[in-house]
Design a protein around this motif. Sequence first.
Motif, short mmCIF file in Angstrom:
data_model
loop_
_atom_site.label_atom_id
_atom_site.label_comp_id
_atom_site.label_asym_id
_atom_site.label_seq_id
_atom_site.Cartn_x
_atom_site.Cartn_y
_atom_site.Cartn_z
N MET A 149 -9.64 -15.18 18.51
CA MET A 149 -11.05 -14.44 18.06
C MET A 149 -11.66 -13.77 19.62
N GLN A 150 -11.99 -12.60 18.97
CA GLN A 150 -12.52 -11.64 20.06
C GLN A 150 -14.02 -11.75 19.70
N ASN A 151 -14.58 -11.37 18.60
CA ASN A 151 -15.90 -11.44 18.50
C ASN A 151 -16.31 -11.80 17.00
N GLY A 152 -17.04 -12.65 16.82
CA GLY A 152 -17.46 -13.40 15.53
C GLY A 152 -17.76 -12.62 14.62
N TYR A 153 -18.67 -11.70 15.07
CA TYR A 153 -19.40 -10.56 13.99
C TYR A 153 -18.24 -9.63 13.57
N ILE A 154 -17.48 -9.20 14.29
CA ILE A 154 -16.62 -8.11 13.99
C ILE A 154 -15.39 -8.94 13.14
N GLU A 155 -15.04 -10.08 13.51
CA GLU A 155 -13.86 -10.57 12.75
C GLU A 155 -14.37 -11.05 11.52
N SER A 156 -15.73 -11.54 11.06
CA SER A 156 -16.25 -11.73 9.92
C SER A 156 -16.37 -10.46 9.21
N PHE A 157 -16.95 -9.40 9.58
CA PHE A 157 -17.05 -7.97 9.19
C PHE A 157 -15.55 -7.67 8.46
N ASN A 158 -14.35 -7.58 9.29
CA ASN A 158 -13.27 -7.33 8.88
C ASN A 158 -12.60 -8.16 7.89
N GLY A 159 -12.83 -9.31 7.65
CA GLY A 159 -12.54 -10.27 6.79
C GLY A 159 -13.31 -9.88 5.45
N LYS A 160 -14.55 -9.58 5.41
CA LYS A 160 -15.35 -9.09 4.49
C LYS A 160 -14.85 -8.03 3.87
N PHE A 161 -14.74 -7.02 4.46
CA PHE A 161 -14.21 -5.69 4.46
C PHE A 161 -13.01 -5.77 3.64
N ARG A 162 -11.81 -6.63 4.15
CA ARG A 162 -10.50 -6.74 3.61
C ARG A 162 -10.53 -7.20 2.35
N ASP A 163 -11.29 -8.51 2.23
CA ASP A 163 -11.43 -9.14 0.90
C ASP A 163 -12.03 -8.46 -0.16
N GLU A 164 -13.28 -7.73 0.21
CA GLU A 164 -14.18 -7.12 -0.85
C GLU A 164 -13.82 -5.61 -1.35
N CYS A 165 -13.20 -5.10 -0.11
CA CYS A 165 -12.85 -3.47 -0.42
C CYS A 165 -11.40 -3.35 -0.47
N LEU A 166 -10.79 -3.49 0.70
CA LEU A 166 -9.41 -2.96 0.75
C LEU A 166 -8.40 -3.69 -0.17
N ASN A 167 -8.66 -5.10 -0.49
CA ASN A 167 -7.87 -5.86 -1.27
C ASN A 167 -8.09 -5.47 -2.82
N GLU A 168 -9.23 -5.01 -3.20
CA GLU A 168 -9.68 -4.72 -4.52
C GLU A 168 -9.31 -3.52 -4.94
N HIS A 169 -8.55 -2.52 -4.29
CA HIS A 169 -8.56 -1.32 -4.86
C HIS A 169 -7.06 -0.90 -4.40
N TRP A 170 -6.54 0.20 -5.18
CA TRP A 170 -5.12 0.65 -5.05
C TRP A 170 -5.47 1.93 -4.93
N PHE A 171 -5.33 2.38 -3.34
CA PHE A 171 -5.54 3.81 -3.14
C PHE A 171 -4.24 4.54 -3.02
N GLU A 172 -4.58 5.81 -3.88
CA GLU A 172 -3.16 6.46 -4.04
C GLU A 172 -3.39 7.73 -3.27
N THR A 173 -5.01 8.24 -3.09
CA THR A 173 -4.98 9.31 -2.15
C THR A 173 -6.14 9.10 -0.97
N LEU A 174 -5.92 9.79 0.17
CA LEU A 174 -7.00 9.60 0.88
C LEU A 174 -8.48 9.85 0.53
N PRO A 175 -8.64 10.92 -0.09
CA PRO A 175 -10.18 11.29 -0.71
C PRO A 175 -10.66 10.15 -1.53
#
Length: 85
Positions: free
Chosen positions: A1-27
């Motif tokens: 663990m490098q930085n608790g704030y960054i690790e926490s944000f990255n986990g929320k971003f992955r769980d709440e955004c990246l894992n919830e969408h299937w991106f077909e295009t960059l836009p």
Amino acid sequence: MQNGYIESFNGKFRDECLNEHWFETLPQARAAIAAWRQDYNEARPHSSCRRMPPAKFAALHRQHAVDAMQTTNESITLATGLPAE
């Protein structure tokens, strides 16, 4: 663990955004991430910001800083009789 704030944000971003969408295009990915980022920063409360959205917390902090500066300038004016610069 490098930085608790960054690790926490990255986990929320992955769980709440990246894992919830299937991106077909960059836009499409940019639009979904921008919407999530706006909600994260402007709408949803954070425990580290006294249960306020970060944008509101920052606005209050800026207002307190302005108020403190005005109070200091008024004190200088009263003490010296000269306006503060």
